[in-house]
Scaffold this motif. Structure first.
Motif, PDB file in Angstrom:
ATOM      1  N   GLY A  20       0.456  -1.251   0.269  1.00 44.55           N
ATOM      2  CA  GLY A  20       0.149  -0.241  -0.404  1.00 44.55           C
ATOM      3  C   GLY A  20       0.663   1.250  -0.206  1.00 44.55           C
ATOM      4  O   GLY A  20       0.930   2.014  -1.067  1.00 44.55           O
ATOM      5  N   LEU A  21       1.726   1.518   1.187  1.00 42.13           N
ATOM      6  CA  LEU A  21       2.722   2.076   0.886  1.00 42.13           C
ATOM      7  C   LEU A  21       3.069   2.399  -0.940  1.00 42.13           C
ATOM      8  O   LEU A  21       3.697   3.656  -1.040  1.00 42.13           O
ATOM      9  N   THR A  24       0.942   4.600  -3.291  1.00 41.82           N
ATOM     10  CA  THR A  24       0.780   6.117  -2.876  1.00 41.82           C
ATOM     11  C   THR A  24       2.143   6.475  -3.199  1.00 41.82           C
ATOM     12  O   THR A  24       1.871   7.825  -4.149  1.00 41.82           O
ATOM     13  N   LEU A  25       3.306   5.805  -2.583  1.00 42.94           N
ATOM     14  CA  LEU A  25       4.700   6.911  -3.133  1.00 42.94           C
ATOM     15  C   LEU A  25       4.840   7.127  -4.905  1.00 42.94           C
ATOM     16  O   LEU A  25       5.266   7.493  -5.426  1.00 42.94           O
ATOM     17  N   THR A  27       2.087   6.438  -6.818  1.00 43.97           N
ATOM     18  CA  THR A  27       1.392   7.552  -7.463  1.00 43.97           C
ATOM     19  C   THR A  27       1.421   8.817  -7.486  1.00 43.97           C
ATOM     20  O   THR A  27       1.815  10.187  -8.162  1.00 43.97           O
ATOM     21  N   MET A  28       2.714   9.378  -6.788  1.00 46.60           N
ATOM     22  CA  MET A  28       3.182  10.799  -5.748  1.00 46.60           C
ATOM     23  C   MET A  28       4.233  11.556  -7.071  1.00 46.60           C
ATOM     24  O   MET A  28       4.157  12.140  -7.431  1.00 46.60           O
ATOM     25  N   THR A  32       0.438  14.133 -12.056  1.00 45.72           N
ATOM     26  CA  THR A  32      -0.834  14.104 -11.527  1.00 45.72           C
ATOM     27  C   THR A  32      -2.186  14.190 -13.431  1.00 45.72           C
ATOM     28  O   THR A  32      -1.831  14.609 -14.177  1.00 45.72           O
ATOM     29  N   VAL A  33      -3.049  14.242 -12.747  1.00 49.12           N
ATOM     30  CA  VAL A  33      -4.630  14.070 -13.806  1.00 49.12           C
ATOM     31  C   VAL A  33      -5.006  15.086 -13.784  1.00 49.12           C
ATOM     32  O   VAL A  33      -6.258  15.692 -13.682  1.00 49.12           O
ATOM     33  N   THR A  34      -5.167  16.503 -12.688  1.00 44.73           N
ATOM     34  CA  THR A  34      -5.931  17.392 -12.215  1.00 44.73           C
ATOM     35  C   THR A  34      -5.603  18.893 -13.747  1.00 44.73           C
ATOM     36  O   THR A  34      -4.374  18.548 -13.826  1.00 44.73           O
TER      37      THR A  34
END
Lengths: 246, 322, 217
Positions: A20-21, A24-25, A27-28, A32-34
């Motif tokens: 899990g960690l 997230t790492l 993805t960081m 980004t998809v913003t």
């Protein structure tokens, strides 16, 4: 806490937590998809349903759109005018003239049925979407505004490779071919008549006329369009002499 | 006169740290969490990547109306944020960031006990808020806070005691001064337990059952608004700073590092604490909230036995090497 | 209990002030000690007289915190922090936890008054008097040197605890262990009672079973 997957049980305890960690790492570090919308315009797909444009020159006030609209957001007013006969002694014709065409976008649910049913291609989707108003009445776009939206309607995207040719193109080509063929046969007939008139004793040159004509004449003469409808004129050209020869 | 000036200066520095570091952690959380979720996070406030977002939030909170519910116990309701926040300010006084007298607000002889005792007092604020709000969700939040504190105070104390045994002192600068690099593997279990228990005491995700917003709105802070609510939030982030600083000092050797023993030790402390703060955020993003029974089970059946084992290990090694 | 502790503190405060060499020109520490003692005493009084239950618990925090400050002023730093850690941080939290589980109202509890008020007062005063007398008698000539090395630092406290007072310390730990085991036993029995409601179908049977259990206890 029971893991549904059997293989995860045999692993060392805490490996799931570590995974899990890692997710997230990872993805960081990715992009980004913003979508920073007001700063950057969104890239809208073709056929986005932003707003409806009216090409009023095409509208015949058949009222189909207003009748099919599920939430009755299209308002059409019109009156009849009589047009003087085209030829002297002919009958007067009546014609519908559009007085008002409005779409209330506060009611519209962007289903696109009006655009689908319009038999004369007077309504189009435009991808423009920034027409929010502070007063709800402003959302009823009248005829001029709808006409203005037409300028924002993009050209239809290209067809997929290998797709069927659009029906209107096929129909248009058929008419054009027909007309051309008629003209060609008429010209040929005229030429023939002229030749026979000039030199009746001389023999005909073999296929001399057909090589100079376009492919369309051979199409109509041999009827090859029905065999290979998807053929483009370029691809059918080389085969023309053979067709003509045979 | 010089002494008074010195004291005033130290207090001022600690106060500034108390006001800025939590904001830095909060802003980092905004950004790190956003990027871990494939977002950008705040981008507007302050111009450059939304660096002033929390300042803007503070201004917003200050403008809000200060509401006390009609049925609430007025004075306790209003006092609770201060009780929640002030202990962390006191704790910051005692955390050394560098060697020598100059790098700590106030040397406390029984530093570990001071820090843990005062941190425990902070939870009283949540309890007061939970009870005085006259709101059943607040009350539930208060109950959960109390249960969680009771469960996680013990492993925290035990692991801190393990370090104190290893160092032979309970003073925080003394512990860092006695630190050797091999303490890290030696006290590893203790460090993890301390950190996890600290997270639970701060009610940080994944241990945020007392404020579980999907179940009990915002726990004890449901009825709060405006500045008092901001104080509770500040307390949470100040708690992160304190926890990371404490873990650094107790388990990661504070100012010890490969370079910079001469005067730059505080950089090491801050670096390690920042790394831990990142881990706090990272854990929050990664893990879902523990259920109440899982939370209790984790403490009583895992953390406490682990911390007892750590104490035993510390004792054995200490006897062997002495 | 709190009242007794508070009165003890107050008593000690008066003792030190009385024993002080510079009684007529007290130092700042002595003044602070006296003031904090008064605050602690007041908080303790309010704790037992207030009709708002949760307020009582919070006043208790005040009294216990005041005691911790008194310890600090007597340079017993370790004891002070342990006082805060155990009493304020844990005991009061437990107390509040328990109070929250009850129907303690916000505002005054109408039934927060005990009929035993006078008896309680008598006992409290007697206990306070006994404590004051004992403390005065025991520490009449003792003088806490605030200037020198801390007499109550962790090192000193630990040394005296594990050199001079090992036996009471161990006895206390055995007592606590017994209490712990007893609590577990009691809670387990309660659970067994709760999980076998079928056996206790008839009131008489239940009563007899309970009396049996009382007997085994």
């Amino acid at each position: 806490m029971a893991e549904p997957l059997p293989p995860t049980r045999s692993r060392i305890p805490g490996s799931g937590l570590a995974k899990g960690l890692a997710v997230t790492l990872r993805t960081m570090t990715k992009k980004t998809v913003t979508a920073q919308y007001p700063d950057a315009q969104p890239e809208l797909p073709p056929r986005s349903r932003g707003v409806i444009g009216l090409f009023e020159e095409n509208c015949t006030v058949c009222m189909l759109c207003a009748r099919e609209c599920p939430d009755w957001c299209i308002y059409i007013d019109s009156h009849k005018e009589t047009v003087p006969p085209a030829a002297p002694g002919g009958r007067e014709r009546s014609r519908n003239v559009l007085d008002r065409f409005a779409i209330d976008f506060s009611l519209c649910m962007y289903c696109g049925i009006c655009i689908e049913v319009c038999p004369f291609d007077a309504l189009f989707w435009s991808p423009e979407f920034e027409y929010a108003e502070t007063d709800i009445h402003e959302l009823t776009h009248e005829r001029d505004k709808l006409r203005e939206w037409m300028w924002t309607v993009p050209a239809p995207p290209a067809l997929d490779p290998g797709a069927e040719e659009p029906k209107e193109l096929v129909a248009a080509r058929k008419t054009a071919d027909k007309l051309a063929a008629e003209a060609a046969t008429a010209a040929e007939a005229a030429e023939l008549a002229a030749r026979t008139a000039e030199q009746a004793a001389q023999p005909e040159p073999p296929a001399g006329g057909t090589t100079t004509t376009t492919g369309s004449t051979t199409d109509t003469t041999t009827g090859s369009t029905t065999d290979t409808p998807t053929d483009t004129p370029e691809s059918s050209k080389p085969s023309d002499p053979q067709d003509g020869a045979s | 006169m010089n002494d008074a000036l010195d004291v005033a200066l130290r207090l001022l520095v600690v106060f500034v740290v108390f006001l800025t570091f939590p904001l830095i952690v909060g802003q980092t959380e905004h950004k790190v969490m956003a990027h871990m979720q494939g977002r950008l996070g705040p981008m507007y406030a302050g111009g450059f990547h939304g660096w002033a977002q929390l300042v803007a939030d503070g201004v917003k909170f200050a403008q809000k109306e200060d509401i006390v519910p009609a049925g609430a116990d007025r004075r306790i309701f209003q006092l609770a944020p201060a009780v929640a926040l002030l202990p962390y300010l006191l704790v910051l006084l005692a955390i050394p960031i560098g060697p020598g007298e100059g790098a700590v607000g106030q040397v406390v002889d029984a530093g570990i006990f001071f820090v843990l005792a005062v941190m425990g007092v902070g939870v009283l604020g949540s309890l007061m808020a939970g009870w005085a709000s006259a709101n059943k969700f607040s009350l539930l939040g208060g109950l959960r806070t109390a249960a969680q504190l009771l469960a996680y105070e013990l492993p925290m104390l035990l692991t801190a005691a393990s370090v104190a045994m290893a160092a032979g002192t309970v003073s925080l600068p003394g512990i860092v001064a006695a630190f050797e690099w091999w303490w890290v593997p030696w006290q590893l279990v203790g460090a993890v337990v301390f950190f996890v228990a600290g997270l639970a005491e701060l009610q940080r995700p994944p241990f945020d059952m007392p404020v579980a917003d999907s179940e009990i709105i915002f726990g004890a802070y449901t009825e709060y608004t405006g500045l008092r609510f901001a104080l509770f939030l500040l307390a949470e982030y100040a708690g992160i700073v304190v926890l990371c600083g404490l873990t650094t000092v107790l388990f990661l050797g504070g100012w010890h590092g490969p370079w910079g023993a001469d005067g730059l030790g505080w950089v090491w402390t801050l670096l390690k604490a920042a790394l831990l703060a990142f881990v706090v955020i990272w854990l929050r993003v990664t893990y879902p909230r523990l259920r109440e029974d899982q939370l209790q089970k984790l403490s009583w059946t895992l953390l406490i036995p682990l911390s007892l084992a750590q104490i035993a290990l510390t004792g054995i090694v200490k006897v062997v090497i002495s | 209990m709190s009242l007794a502790a508070a009165t003890a503190a107050a008593a000690r405060a008066t003792t030190t002030a009385a024993e002080s060499h510079g009684f007529l020109s007290p130092t700042g520490v002595e003044i602070a000690f006296l003031l904090v003692g008064l605050v602690t005493f007041g908080a303790a009084i309010v704790t037992v007289t207030t009709k708002q239950l949760v307020h009582a618990a919070l006043w208790l925090v005040m009294a216990l915190g005041g005691l911790a400050v008194e310890y600090l002023l007597l340079t017993a730093e370790f004891i002070a922090w342990v006082q805060v850690l155990i009493y304020v941080g844990s005991v009061v939290v437990l107390l509040l936890f328990g109070l929250m589980l009850t129907k303690a109202p916000i505002g005054r509890s109408p039934d927060a008054d005990s009929g035993n008020r006078w008896v309680a007062l008598t006992v409290a005063v007697a206990a306070a008097a006994a404590l004051v007398w004992v403390v005065v008698d025991a520490f009449r000539t003792t003088w806490v040197d605030l200037k020198g090395p801390a007499a109550g630092s962790t090192e000193v406290t630990g040394a005296s605890l594990f050199q001079n007072w090992v036996l009471p310390f161990e006895a206390l730990s055995v007592l606590l262990l017994a209490a712990l085991v007893g609590a577990i036993v009691l809670s387990r029995k309660a659970k067994a009672d709760a999980t076998t409601p079928a056996d206790a179908a008839t009131p008489a049977g239940a009563q007899s079973r309970r009396s049996e259990k009382e007997g085994t206890r």
